[in-house]
Design a protein around this motif. Structure first.
Motif, PDB file in Angstrom:
ATOM      1  N   PRO A  58      20.979  41.662  -0.249  1.00 33.44           N
ATOM      2  CA  PRO A  58      21.482  42.822   0.501  1.00 33.44           C
ATOM      3  C   PRO A  58      21.640  44.066  -0.373  1.00 33.44           C
ATOM      4  N   GLN A 108      19.108  32.867  10.938  1.00 31.35           N
ATOM      5  CA  GLN A 108      19.701  33.206   9.640  1.00 31.35           C
ATOM      6  C   GLN A 108      18.833  34.246   8.940  1.00 31.35           C
ATOM      7  N   THR A 109      19.453  35.250   8.320  1.00 29.54           N
ATOM      8  CA  THR A 109      18.712  36.286   7.611  1.00 29.54           C
ATOM      9  C   THR A 109      18.071  35.705   6.358  1.00 29.54           C
ATOM     10  N   LEU A 110      16.758  35.909   6.243  1.00 36.64           N
ATOM     11  CA  LEU A 110      16.018  35.436   5.077  1.00 36.64           C
ATOM     12  C   LEU A 110      15.841  36.543   4.043  1.00 36.64           C
ATOM     13  N   LEU A 169      15.282  41.304   3.812  1.00 35.33           N
ATOM     14  CA  LEU A 169      15.205  42.608   4.474  1.00 35.33           C
ATOM     15  C   LEU A 169      13.834  43.204   4.190  1.00 35.33           C
ATOM     16  N   ASN A 188      15.370  46.348   7.850  1.00 38.39           N
ATOM     17  CA  ASN A 188      15.209  45.453   8.992  1.00 38.39           C
ATOM     18  C   ASN A 188      15.409  44.017   8.538  1.00 38.39           C
ATOM     19  N   GLN A 189      16.301  43.292   9.213  1.00 35.37           N
ATOM     20  CA  GLN A 189      16.539  41.898   8.867  1.00 35.37           C
ATOM     21  C   GLN A 189      15.376  41.040   9.341  1.00 35.37           C
ATOM     22  N   ILE A 190      14.932  40.158   8.464  1.00 42.87           N
ATOM     23  CA  ILE A 190      13.926  39.167   8.821  1.00 42.87           C
ATOM     24  C   ILE A 190      14.679  37.849   8.926  1.00 42.87           C
ATOM     25  N   LYS A 191      14.709  37.317  10.132  1.00 42.58           N
ATOM     26  CA  LYS A 191      15.501  36.123  10.403  1.00 42.58           C
ATOM     27  C   LYS A 191      14.609  34.898  10.546  1.00 42.58           C
ATOM     28  N   PHE A 218      19.725  36.189  -0.059  1.00 45.79           N
ATOM     29  CA  PHE A 218      20.102  35.667   1.253  1.00 45.79           C
ATOM     30  C   PHE A 218      19.865  34.161   1.307  1.00 45.79           C
TER      31      PHE A 218
END
Length: 147
Positions: free
Chosen positions: A86, A104-106, A108, A116-119, A93
């Motif tokens: 982060p 779950q966020t892997l 950004l 942008n969060q990559i989940k 993460f």
């Protein structure tokens, strides 16, 4: 006996392109002249005289597998820069081998000054992270493998 003419300026220009782009190899050909410049593993640049090369079809097993085609691939939804934390002082993460849950966020991806969060699209074990923090990524590029 023919004499090989070497265009030192062309070699320097190609070496500069390798450095700027991060490529490991580049080749130009014009009529009967070819120049190929290859970056060695230690970062040294070598000009390699290119000769006609016979190519044979490699067996299917020897072909590299595209990670984006892996059934557990998490691909980039955009062009941008990947970040695994982060902020620079925080832990990542996720780490390889870790169990992840769906959503779950892997990582950004920063695109146009927006993070942008990559989940995780599904639960499983994070087998491989295919990018490092600060790596540029392309649309559709495989970022991680979840099994």
């Amino acid at each position: 006996m023919s004499r090989l003419l070497v265009d030192a300026d062309a070699i320097r220009a190609l070496a500069e392109i390798l450095t700027e782009t991060g490529l490991t190899e580049i080749e130009i050909a014009e009529k009967d002249n070819r120049i190929r410049v290859v970056r060695a593993a230690a970062g040294a640049l070598h000009a390699v005289p290119a000769a006609p090369v016979a190519t044979a079809a490699a067996p299917a097993a020897a072909m590299p597998v595209d990670p984006a085609k892996h059934p557990g691939a998490v691909t980039s939804p955009m062009v941008g820069v990947a970040y695994l934390t982060p902020d620079p002082g925080s832990p990542p993460f996720v780490t390889e081998g870790q169990s992840v849950t769906a959503g779950q966020t892997l990582m950004l991806i920063e695109a146009m000054k927006t993070f942008n969060q990559i989940k995780a699209p599904r639960a499983g074990t994070l087998k491989t992270l295919l990018v490092a923090s600060g790596d540029p990524v392309e649309f559709g590029e495989a970022l991680a493998i979840i099994e």
